[in-house]
Scaffold this active site. Structure first.
Site, PDB file in Angstrom:
ATOM      1  N   HIS A   1       0.904  -1.455  -0.082  1.00 33.56           N
ATOM      2  CA  HIS A   1      -0.035   0.040  -0.001  1.00 33.56           C
ATOM      3  C   HIS A   1       0.694   1.287   0.090  1.00 33.56           C
ATOM      4  O   HIS A   1       0.493   2.470  -0.514  1.00 33.56           O
ATOM      5  CB  HIS A   1      -0.893  -0.014   1.086  1.00 33.56           C
ATOM      6  CG  HIS A   1      -2.162  -0.946   0.996  1.00 33.56           C
ATOM      7  ND1 HIS A   1      -2.075  -2.124   1.279  1.00 33.56           N
ATOM      8  CD2 HIS A   1      -3.482  -0.786   0.606  1.00 33.56           C
ATOM      9  CE1 HIS A   1      -3.216  -2.650   0.899  1.00 33.56           C
ATOM     10  NE2 HIS A   1      -3.968  -1.676   0.613  1.00 33.56           N
ATOM     11  N   GLY A   2       1.992   1.326   0.642  1.00 32.48           N
ATOM     12  CA  GLY A   2       2.703   2.563   0.721  1.00 32.48           C
ATOM     13  C   GLY A   2       4.245   2.242   1.354  1.00 32.48           C
ATOM     14  O   GLY A   2       4.282   1.115   2.290  1.00 32.48           O
TER      15      GLY A   2
END
Lengths: 476, 84
Positions: free
Chosen positions: A323-324
């Site tokens: 996701h990040g």
């Protein structure tokens, strides 16, 4: 050109119109050109990157097919080559910053490297599709198409930015665009596109105003207990409606071309267990993780408990990192991994203790799942771990009174909770109304209800257009 | 040598019913319907290996290869080897 913008809606209507007017043999090349133009409107500098990924998959895939003894080597070569840009563009700054911190902690000479570079949109999604493609070719589930068809698979505009993450075997056969036009493509497509516009502009963006303000680094101190809970719930709803909005618009755009994309959500907050949450939330990512990471890993260890538990937490940490590039995402993933392990341990005792299989125990798990998911969203959203700690402390440990928001925040959030609760019943009723009308029949719902709903939806979208923001998942 | 088609079919149906804790009908979806998860598929593989005295190498498999009884039979006939 964000999906929730007038230029995109103009692009969509023109592209769909031209598509159906063209003879079928020209539709593929037209969709590829439209997809290139769409991607360039986001990221003209990186338009070569998905095409390069397609080229790597094409060359490696053909080698996997022709060189049986070297198939494994070619698959891994292809995977490394498609992962390299993802690591370079998405995780470079994360790795560099952590290396510098580690060097400082170990008392080494400080050094500096250029950490931040531009980030191509959609890279996490098409990289995962490319890896799946290579594995599927190696497992003889798909054969390599022509290069132009492969480019179309990776560039297909409805899902290039943020999924759904499709498999070659579900999308490639549809990309010959030979289907004759059917009116239901328009109804099904516009239903999803317009509901997506409302979900994004009216629900997600409205919740985002309060959530962004409260989670910003400038927001002072800890919230009260009630505000902490409302913020956790509001962000859980914001990210759901934001991503579901994007997904509805992606599925709707594909449907307008007669193409079916896989679903990504099935009322995730109705999940009764942590495992069920992941079969309802971002379903195409869960499926990818299950098929290409979790299952092969655990098949090797034959599901032995300790490797199973460790692999669950490890795989979910990777989901977080996907996701990040930030520790808050890793922690969010680890939390979900631990929830899954806790549920597995609970299940292993179920046969021995009758109470554990009873309805009250099931109710407790349903509540625990919702509470656990909400708490994890705080970690996901907070800009710093100390901010996450402050909100979680207010929610679970140091109870404090007071309200920092106007009544409209609480009323709006509660109304969205009710909408979520009623979602299965609403969908059921809509399906019944469609079935009552029959495949081609006319009904009051189709002739009057649907046009009015479209009109109201578009008006709401325009009315709330000033709140327009990026889709959360387009950053991933 | 692998058991014959009928024996594999019977074993597959029995093993699927045992793992799902209910009788499995022909064509009934197991994985895509959510009736069993990927961990149960691992248990199913291990059960089938015991019942049929075969070895099922899992590296080239995905949970959906076990989505219904016919698919299970097809998968076993494609990848299984007699247990050594």
């Amino acid at each position: 050109m964000p999906f929730n913008s007038l230029p995109y809606l103009g692009f969509l209507i023109v592209a769909v119109g031209v598509y159906w007017l063209l003879p079928p043999r020209f539709r593929g090349i037209f969709v590829l050109l439209a997809s290139l133009a769409f991607y360039a409107s986001w990221d003209v500098v990186f338009v070569w990157l998905p095409l390069m990924v397609a080229a790597v998959v094409y060359v490696s895939g053909r080698q996997i097919q022709s060189d049986v003894s070297g198939a494994k080597k070619w698959m891994w070569t292809g995977i490394v080559l498609v992962l390299a840009p993802l690591i370079l563009f998405k995780y470079r700054s994360f790795v560099v910053v952590n290396l510098i911190l580690l060097a400082k902690a170990m008392g080494a000479q400080p050094f500096s490297l250029v950490a931040a570079i531009a980030f191509p949109v959609g890279i996490s999604f098409y990289t995962f599709e490319a890896i799946a493609y290579l594995v599927d070719v190696r497992q003889r589930r798909v054969t390599m198409p022509k290069f132009i068809d492969l480019c179309l698979f990776f560039m297909f505009w409805p899902n290039i930015l943020s999924g759904p993450i499709v498999r070659a075997r579900e999308l490639t056969p549809q990309l010959n665009f030979r289907k004759p036009f059917e009116p239901r493509f328009f109804f099904e497509g516009f239903d999803r596109v317009i509901w997506g516009l409302v979900q994004k502009n009216v629900i997600a963006n409205m919740l985002g105003i309060w959530v962004d303000r409260s989670f910003s680094p400038r927001a002072a101190g800890s919230p009260s207990t009630i505000d902490g809970w409302f913020l956790a719930i509001a962000f859980g709803l914001q990210i759901y409606f934001d991503f579901a909005a994007y997904t509805n618009m992606a599925i709707g755009a594909a449907r307008l071309l007669g193409v079916t994309l896989p679903e990504n959500f099935r009322q995730p907050y109705h999940a009764a267990t942590p495992a069920e949450f992941w079969s309802r939330w971002h379903m195409t990512l869960s499926r990818w993780i299950r098929d290409y990471l979790f299952f092969p890993l655990n098949a090797k260890w034959q599901g032995a408990p300790v490797p199973l538990y460790l692999s669950l937490v490890g795989v979910m940490a990777l989901v977080g990192l996907w996701h990040g590039a930030g520790w808050n995402y890793v922690l969010w993933g680890c939390l979900h991994g631990m929830y899954l392990v806790a549920y597995l341990v609970f299940e292993s005792f179920k046969t021995e203790h009758a109470f554990l299989g009873s309805r009250p125990a099931a109710m407790i798990w349903r509540v625990l799942t919702l509470v656990g998911v909400s708490a994890a969203w705080v970690v996901f959203r907070a800009t710093t771990l100390s901010k996450a700690g402050a909100v979680l402390t207010s929610m679970f440990y140091r109870f404090a009174g007071g309200r920092a928001f106007g009544g409209e925040f609480y009323v709006f959030t509660f109304a969205v909770v009710l909408l979520c609760a009623a979602e299965p019943a609403i969908l059921q009723r809509l399906t019944e109304m469609e079935e009552e009308a029959g495949a081609d029949g006319l009904s009051l719902f189709r002739v009057v209800g649907r046009p009015i709903a479209y009109l109201v939806g578009l008006l709401l979208f325009l009315l709330f257009d000033e709140n327009r923001t990026q889709f959360i998942y387009s950053q991933f | 040598m692998l058991p014959d088609h009928a024996a594999i079919y019977d074993a597959a149906r029995e093993a699927a019913s045992q793992i799902a804790c209910r009788p499995i009908k022909e064509g009934q979806r197991l994985v895509t319907s959510g009736l069993i998860d990927s961990l149960s598929v691992l248990k199913l593989i291990s059960l089938l290996e015991k019942k049929l005295s075969v070895s099922i190498p899992p590296e080239t498999l995905q949970p959906e290869d076990f989505d219904d009884v016919d698919l299970i039979v097809e998968t076993i006939e494609r990848v299984a080897e007699p247990a050594s």
